[in-house]
Design a protein around this motif. Sequence first.
Motif, PDB file in Angstrom:
ATOM      1  N   GLU A  83       9.187 -13.611  -3.308  1.00  0.00           N
ATOM      2  CA  GLU A  83      10.735 -15.001  -3.053  1.00  0.00           C
ATOM      3  C   GLU A  83      10.670 -14.605  -1.993  1.00  0.00           C
ATOM      4  OE1 GLU A  83      11.361 -13.302  -7.915  1.00  0.00           O
ATOM      5  OE2 GLU A  83      12.055 -12.105  -6.597  1.00  0.00           O
ATOM      6  N   GLU A  84      10.919 -14.351  -1.220  1.00  0.00           N
ATOM      7  CA  GLU A  84      10.983 -14.122   0.266  1.00  0.00           C
ATOM      8  C   GLU A  84      12.151 -12.909   0.293  1.00  0.00           C
ATOM      9  OE1 GLU A  84      10.656 -17.675   2.698  1.00  0.00           O
ATOM     10  OE2 GLU A  84       9.116 -18.110   1.653  1.00  0.00           O
ATOM     11  N   LYS A  85      12.244 -11.844  -0.923  1.00  0.00           N
ATOM     12  CA  LYS A  85      13.589 -11.354  -0.433  1.00  0.00           C
ATOM     13  C   LYS A  85      13.409 -10.361   0.121  1.00  0.00           C
ATOM     14  CE  LYS A  85      15.130 -12.424  -4.802  1.00  0.00           C
ATOM     15  NZ  LYS A  85      15.770 -12.002  -6.081  1.00  0.00           N
ATOM     16  N   LEU A  86      11.738  -9.850   0.729  1.00  0.00           N
ATOM     17  CA  LEU A  86      11.169  -8.835   1.398  1.00  0.00           C
ATOM     18  C   LEU A  86      10.485  -8.730   2.617  1.00  0.00           C
ATOM     19  CD1 LEU A  86      11.649  -5.846   0.511  1.00  0.00           C
ATOM     20  CD2 LEU A  86       9.528  -5.997  -0.758  1.00  0.00           C
ATOM     21  N   THR A  87      10.584  -8.523   3.968  1.00  0.00           N
ATOM     22  CA  THR A  87       9.639  -9.041   4.436  1.00  0.00           C
ATOM     23  C   THR A  87       8.933  -7.827   5.758  1.00  0.00           C
ATOM     24  OG1 THR A  87       9.499 -10.701   5.904  1.00  0.00           O
ATOM     25  CG2 THR A  87      11.084  -9.400   6.539  1.00  0.00           C
ATOM     26  N   TYR A  88       8.175  -8.283   6.517  1.00  0.00           N
ATOM     27  CA  TYR A  88       7.419  -7.059   6.582  1.00  0.00           C
ATOM     28  C   TYR A  88       7.212  -7.413   8.583  1.00  0.00           C
ATOM     29  CZ  TYR A  88       2.944  -8.784   5.790  1.00  0.00           C
ATOM     30  OH  TYR A  88       1.582  -9.203   5.086  1.00  0.00           O
ATOM     31  N   THR A  89       6.753  -5.911   8.830  1.00  0.00           N
ATOM     32  CA  THR A  89       6.094  -5.794  10.228  1.00  0.00           C
ATOM     33  C   THR A  89       5.008  -5.118  10.620  1.00  0.00           C
ATOM     34  OG1 THR A  89       6.934  -6.632  12.807  1.00  0.00           O
ATOM     35  CG2 THR A  89       7.767  -5.285  11.171  1.00  0.00           C
ATOM     36  N   GLU A  90       4.447  -6.006  11.071  1.00  0.00           N
ATOM     37  CA  GLU A  90       3.251  -4.697  11.841  1.00  0.00           C
ATOM     38  C   GLU A  90       2.799  -4.508  12.969  1.00  0.00           C
ATOM     39  OE1 GLU A  90       0.107  -5.927   7.704  1.00  0.00           O
ATOM     40  OE2 GLU A  90      -0.286  -7.091  10.220  1.00  0.00           O
ATOM     41  N   THR A  91       2.252  -3.376  13.502  1.00  0.00           N
ATOM     42  CA  THR A  91       1.675  -3.053  14.690  1.00  0.00           C
ATOM     43  C   THR A  91       0.548  -3.415  14.766  1.00  0.00           C
ATOM     44  OG1 THR A  91       3.888  -1.908  15.688  1.00  0.00           O
ATOM     45  CG2 THR A  91       2.270  -1.979  16.720  1.00  0.00           C
ATOM     46  N   GLY A 132       3.444  -0.832 -11.409  1.00  0.00           N
ATOM     47  CA  GLY A 132       5.198  -1.452 -11.388  1.00  0.00           C
ATOM     48  C   GLY A 132       5.796  -1.136 -10.371  1.00  0.00           C
ATOM     49  N   ALA A 133       4.851  -0.186  -9.095  1.00  0.00           N
ATOM     50  CA  ALA A 133       5.821  -0.750  -8.033  1.00  0.00           C
ATOM     51  C   ALA A 133       5.175  -1.730  -7.366  1.00  0.00           C
ATOM     52  CB  ALA A 133       6.378   0.147  -7.322  1.00  0.00           C
ATOM     53  N   ILE A 134       4.083  -2.284  -7.319  1.00  0.00           N
ATOM     54  CA  ILE A 134       3.648  -3.719  -6.549  1.00  0.00           C
ATOM     55  C   ILE A 134       3.672  -4.691  -6.819  1.00  0.00           C
ATOM     56  CG2 ILE A 134       0.949  -4.332  -5.844  1.00  0.00           C
ATOM     57  CD1 ILE A 134       2.028  -1.618  -4.135  1.00  0.00           C
ATOM     58  N   LYS A 135       3.847  -4.843  -8.680  1.00  0.00           N
ATOM     59  CA  LYS A 135       4.831  -5.885  -9.243  1.00  0.00           C
ATOM     60  C   LYS A 135       5.504  -6.238  -8.849  1.00  0.00           C
ATOM     61  CE  LYS A 135       4.819  -7.895 -13.785  1.00  0.00           C
ATOM     62  NZ  LYS A 135       6.277  -7.385 -13.929  1.00  0.00           N
ATOM     63  N   GLN A 136       6.740  -5.001  -8.389  1.00  0.00           N
ATOM     64  CA  GLN A 136       7.718  -5.325  -7.909  1.00  0.00           C
ATOM     65  C   GLN A 136       7.964  -6.031  -6.734  1.00  0.00           C
ATOM     66  OE1 GLN A 136      11.713  -5.986  -9.991  1.00  0.00           O
ATOM     67  NE2 GLN A 136      10.994  -6.627  -7.506  1.00  0.00           N
ATOM     68  N   LEU A 137       7.337  -4.994  -5.718  1.00  0.00           N
ATOM     69  CA  LEU A 137       7.218  -5.865  -4.288  1.00  0.00           C
ATOM     70  C   LEU A 137       5.936  -6.937  -4.461  1.00  0.00           C
ATOM     71  CD1 LEU A 137       6.029  -1.765  -3.432  1.00  0.00           C
ATOM     72  CD2 LEU A 137       8.604  -2.858  -2.672  1.00  0.00           C
ATOM     73  N   GLY A 193       0.939  -1.278  -0.039  1.00  0.00           N
ATOM     74  CA  GLY A 193      -0.284   0.042  -0.008  1.00  0.00           C
ATOM     75  C   GLY A 193       0.694   1.417  -0.529  1.00  0.00           C
ATOM     76  N   MET A 194       0.542   2.403   0.851  1.00  0.00           N
ATOM     77  CA  MET A 194       0.857   4.027   0.649  1.00  0.00           C
ATOM     78  C   MET A 194       2.428   3.764   1.232  1.00  0.00           C
ATOM     79  SD  MET A 194       1.980   6.610   2.342  1.00  0.00           S
ATOM     80  CE  MET A 194       0.679   6.155   3.567  1.00  0.00           C
ATOM     81  N   THR A 195       2.462   2.735   2.150  1.00  0.00           N
ATOM     82  CA  THR A 195       4.008   2.623   2.719  1.00  0.00           C
ATOM     83  C   THR A 195       5.029   2.859   1.990  1.00  0.00           C
ATOM     84  OG1 THR A 195       3.704   0.964   4.311  1.00  0.00           O
ATOM     85  CG2 THR A 195       3.739   3.898   4.817  1.00  0.00           C
ATOM     86  N   GLY A 196       4.616   1.122   1.324  1.00  0.00           N
ATOM     87  CA  GLY A 196       5.623   0.404   0.388  1.00  0.00           C
ATOM     88  C   GLY A 196       5.458   1.362  -0.972  1.00  0.00           C
ATOM     89  N   LEU A 197       4.635   1.941  -1.185  1.00  0.00           N
ATOM     90  CA  LEU A 197       5.192   1.979  -2.290  1.00  0.00           C
ATOM     91  C   LEU A 197       6.023   3.690  -2.121  1.00  0.00           C
ATOM     92  CD1 LEU A 197       1.605   2.600  -4.188  1.00  0.00           C
ATOM     93  CD2 LEU A 197       3.532   1.535  -5.330  1.00  0.00           C
ATOM     94  N   THR A 198       6.320   4.093  -1.230  1.00  0.00           N
ATOM     95  CA  THR A 198       6.926   5.467  -0.828  1.00  0.00           C
ATOM     96  C   THR A 198       8.218   5.139  -0.214  1.00  0.00           C
ATOM     97  OG1 THR A 198       4.990   6.657   0.555  1.00  0.00           O
ATOM     98  CG2 THR A 198       7.117   7.019   0.781  1.00  0.00           C
ATOM     99  N   ALA A 199       8.373   3.698  -0.059  1.00  0.00           N
ATOM    100  CA  ALA A 199       9.484   3.231   0.093  1.00  0.00           C
ATOM    101  C   ALA A 199      10.456   2.967  -1.358  1.00  0.00           C
ATOM    102  CB  ALA A 199       9.602   2.057   0.242  1.00  0.00           C
ATOM    103  N   TYR A 200       9.481   2.196  -2.125  1.00  0.00           N
ATOM    104  CA  TYR A 200      10.014   1.485  -3.685  1.00  0.00           C
ATOM    105  C   TYR A 200      10.227   2.943  -4.384  1.00  0.00           C
ATOM    106  CZ  TYR A 200       9.858  -0.739  -7.088  1.00  0.00           C
ATOM    107  OH  TYR A 200      11.142  -0.696  -9.041  1.00  0.00           O
TER     108      TYR A 200
END
Length: 331
Positions: free
Chosen positions: A295-303, A284-289, A125-132
């Motif tokens: 592929e488990e190259k990326l992970t995330y955590t949530e509170t 394009g960004a969402i596709k890559q993320l 979502g928004m924060t992943g897009l912001t990072a990428y």
Amino acid sequence: MKTILLNNRPQGKPTTSNFEFVTEDTELTIKDGEILLEAAYVSVDPYLRGRMSDAKSYVPPFQLNEPVQSGVIAKVTATKNDNFKEGDYVSGLLNWQTQQVSNGDGLNKVDGTKAPLSAFLGILGMTGLTAYLGLNEIGKPKAGETIVVSGAAGAVGSVVGQIAKILGLNVIGIAGTDEKIDMLKSKFGFDAGINYNTNKDINAEIKKLAPNGVDIYFDNVGGPISDAVLFNINRFARIIICGAISVYNETETPKSVSVQPFLVKNSALMQGFIVSNYADKFPGAIKQLSEWLAEEKLTYTETIVNGFENIPTAFIDLFEGKNKGKMIVKI
Ligand code: NDP
């Protein structure tokens, strides 16, 4: 139906008295073209602080005695709109309200079988897009370079650091607790971390961790932490000004160290970043993320905080660093 209104504008750090809860018994009905939505997950974000003040910004301020809005994942519980069926989940900018009516404009369907629904407020979502997009569009990272990320253990910062690692950079994160620094290294693969609350000389620590200098600075916090990083930039460094949470609650114009000489002598680029300016690049960004996640190259955590009534507190807690990764309220 419960609603959270902006009761008055925060002066300094927000408090729960800035918000008012309203409960109404009336049942919402829908007309042709409309859908009825039930909130499932609500995103709380530091940028909402800006919309709570009436200062001029890139988005209009929230109005007093009107519902606060943020990114929400909601379930369609009734529909008279052919584009949505009952049981669909959608994401969009919606009111802090347990139920609401929408004509569907600006809403995107989300597929909970592809990723947990909450991920569409964060990494997908928004924060992943912001990072990428912030990292790639302004940072233009190259393998072998050194990047410093502030706010590194948060929703944006934790993803920036991981993407930089995927791209072959040396990654240093700055965050507020030792536990967060451990997480940066063990969970997200950062090379090094600095706890800004216990380290009295961030400038010296960066010199030690990045003896060849800093090529990219992804700035989420502003203030003295950022000054310390900017003393260490290399020639042609790129500085992404994504956010400045350390000054969002200031009531007086913050004092700043003059960093211009460092920018000039290093031919550095410093640019403000607003994710909504890059909407054409979202697919394009969402596709890559998504690929990196699969592929488990990326992970995330949530509170995840439970309960509609805890939305204001979850928002306020962002300014206390109580979250790791994306702060989300489950309704
Ligand atoms: P985070 O998940 O990073 O949460 C905020 C974090 O900020 C806290 O966990 C805390 O971590 C840190 N923090 C709080 N107060 C301070 C302080 N005084 N000094 C230093 N750090 C502090 O939020 P997001 O990832 O959603 O957002 C990060 C930044 O990116 C924000 O500035 C936000 O406004 C910006 N942003 C900008 C966007 C854009 O389009 N420009 C889009 C999305 C976000 P710690 O324990 O480390 O202090």
